[in-house]
Design an enzyme around this catalytic site. Sequence first.
Site, PDB file in Angstrom:
ATOM      1  N   HIS A 186       6.985  -3.552   4.009  1.00 49.24           N
ATOM      2  CA  HIS A 186       6.605  -2.149   3.750  1.00 49.24           C
ATOM      3  C   HIS A 186       5.240  -1.838   4.357  1.00 49.24           C
ATOM      4  O   HIS A 186       4.909  -0.684   4.572  1.00 49.24           O
ATOM      5  CB  HIS A 186       6.507  -1.878   2.247  1.00 49.24           C
ATOM      6  CG  HIS A 186       7.698  -2.334   1.480  1.00 49.24           C
ATOM      7  ND1 HIS A 186       8.901  -1.665   1.526  1.00 49.24           N
ATOM      8  CD2 HIS A 186       7.890  -3.392   0.645  1.00 49.24           C
ATOM      9  CE1 HIS A 186       9.779  -2.298   0.745  1.00 49.24           C
ATOM     10  NE2 HIS A 186       9.188  -3.334   0.205  1.00 49.24           N
ATOM     11  N   HIS A 224      -5.927   0.857   1.856  1.00 46.20           N
ATOM     12  CA  HIS A 224      -6.058   0.712   0.396  1.00 46.20           C
ATOM     13  C   HIS A 224      -6.538  -0.690   0.042  1.00 46.20           C
ATOM     14  O   HIS A 224      -5.895  -1.676   0.401  1.00 46.20           O
ATOM     15  CB  HIS A 224      -4.706   0.971  -0.280  1.00 46.20           C
ATOM     16  CG  HIS A 224      -4.270   2.395  -0.180  1.00 46.20           C
ATOM     17  ND1 HIS A 224      -2.950   2.784  -0.295  1.00 46.20           N
ATOM     18  CD2 HIS A 224      -4.975   3.527   0.034  1.00 46.20           C
ATOM     19  CE1 HIS A 224      -2.864   4.099  -0.153  1.00 46.20           C
ATOM     20  NE2 HIS A 224      -4.073   4.576   0.037  1.00 46.20           N
ATOM     21  N   THR A 251       3.882   3.136  -4.213  1.00 48.94           N
ATOM     22  CA  THR A 251       5.126   2.421  -3.910  1.00 48.94           C
ATOM     23  C   THR A 251       5.794   2.088  -5.245  1.00 48.94           C
ATOM     24  O   THR A 251       5.112   1.969  -6.271  1.00 48.94           O
ATOM     25  CB  THR A 251       4.842   1.081  -3.179  1.00 48.94           C
ATOM     26  OG1 THR A 251       3.933   0.315  -3.975  1.00 48.94           O
ATOM     27  CG2 THR A 251       4.248   1.318  -1.819  1.00 48.94           C
TER      28      THR A 251
HETATM   29  N1  LIG Z   1       5.126  -4.367  -1.733  1.00 49.25           N
HETATM   30  C1  LIG Z   1       4.095  -3.504  -1.623  1.00 49.25           C
HETATM   31  N2  LIG Z   1       3.238  -3.212  -2.619  1.00 49.25           N
HETATM   32  C2  LIG Z   1       2.336  -2.283  -2.209  1.00 49.25           C
HETATM   33  C3  LIG Z   1       1.328  -1.798  -3.134  1.00 49.25           C
HETATM   34  C4  LIG Z   1       0.961  -2.552  -4.259  1.00 49.25           C
HETATM   35  C5  LIG Z   1      -0.028  -2.053  -5.114  1.00 49.25           C
HETATM   36  C6  LIG Z   1      -0.605  -0.801  -4.847  1.00 49.25           C
HETATM   37 CL1  LIG Z   1      -1.859  -0.202  -5.910  1.00 49.25          CL
HETATM   38  C7  LIG Z   1      -0.194  -0.056  -3.733  1.00 49.25           C
HETATM   39  S1  LIG Z   1      -0.905   1.487  -3.341  1.00 49.25           S
HETATM   40  N3  LIG Z   1      -0.211   2.061  -2.040  1.00 49.25           N
HETATM   41  O1  LIG Z   1      -0.673   2.397  -4.455  1.00 49.25           O
HETATM   42  O2  LIG Z   1      -2.318   1.212  -3.070  1.00 49.25           O
HETATM   43  C8  LIG Z   1       0.764  -0.549  -2.882  1.00 49.25           C
HETATM   44  C9  LIG Z   1       2.463  -1.863  -0.912  1.00 49.25           C
HETATM   45  S2  LIG Z   1       3.752  -2.655  -0.183  1.00 49.25           S
HETATM   46 ZN   LIG Z   2      -1.186   1.764  -0.345  1.00 54.60          ZN
END
Ligand SMILES: Nc1nc(-c2ccc(Cl)c(S(N)(=O)=O)c2)cs1
Ligand SMILES: [Zn+2]
Length: 267
Positions: free
Chosen positions: A71, A123, A209
């Site tokens: 992703h 992020h 996500t």
């Molecule tokens: N498998 C995946 N997990 C994420 C993820 C995990 C924790 C968080 Cl906090 C986030 S985000 N986009 O809200 O910062 C994305 C991306 S791809």
């Molecule tokens: Zn993110």
Amino acid sequence: RAGSHWCYQNQVKPSNYTCLGPDQWGDSCQNDRQSPINIATAKTLLDTNLGPFSFSGYDKKQKWAVQNNGHSVMVLLGDEASIAGGGLAARYRAKQLHLHWSKVLDWGSEHSFDGDRFAMEMHVVHEKEKGTSRNTNQNQDPKDEIAVLAFMVEAGSKNVNFQPLVQALSDIPNPNMNTMLKDNISLFDLLPKKQKLRHYFRYLGSLTTPGCDEKVVWTVFQEPIQLHKDQILAFSQKLYYDNEKKLKMTDNVRPLQPRGQRQVLRS
Ligand SMILES: Nc1nc(-c2ccc(Cl)c(S(N)(=O)=O)c2)cs1
Ligand SMILES: [Zn+2]
């Protein structure tokens, strides 16, 4: 369909409709305190409690592990760094950083400022440090369990500090591939200059996500990171969503969510 994996909109048709696009994501994803949002800067409220962050371990240079998780590209930060201050109620340990992007240079960030989107958004994901006081009245599902520091990325001059990460992309084209950065870099190397980190927006939202848990205290910095156009495009060119290398990883961006009654604060 039950059991189908989640995906971004541009994956739905190529997957022959076997994966679930954003409007079909389950868990908390259809609730009303979701992320990302458009930040209407004129409607933000100045909050003098939003002081400077204190960054610990952000200066430590490391050859971080990097993975394609199907992703995004994720740098694993192994609890080496942490943040406090910035109006946060506790210290938070850095867990991972990842990015969202597009090959269209004004469409790749998840948040937007007054409708303006940027080429990418980085992020840095942190988890609240567990207090020592056990089974006190610690709230079990706090709205600020996770703190994400979000940085916009715009096309501009070449950013040599990002080269180790850009070069590592060639090692991990397929999902579940891992590599190590070939050079030491620190988290500070990847961020805008420290004195630019005083101006940020703050609101309570969710993971962008699935399961979209509504447990994220968001910090969206006003100062963008600059990368050269070719560094930005490398993410869309080197990475794939699938093992057959049929679908390049790009536009891994969740659509904007309703702000609802939420107040966005600014430092
Ligand atoms: N498998 C995946 N997990 C994420 C993820 C995990 C924790 C968080 Cl906090 C986030 S985000 N986009 O809200 O910062 C994305 C991306 S791809
Ligand atoms: Zn993110």
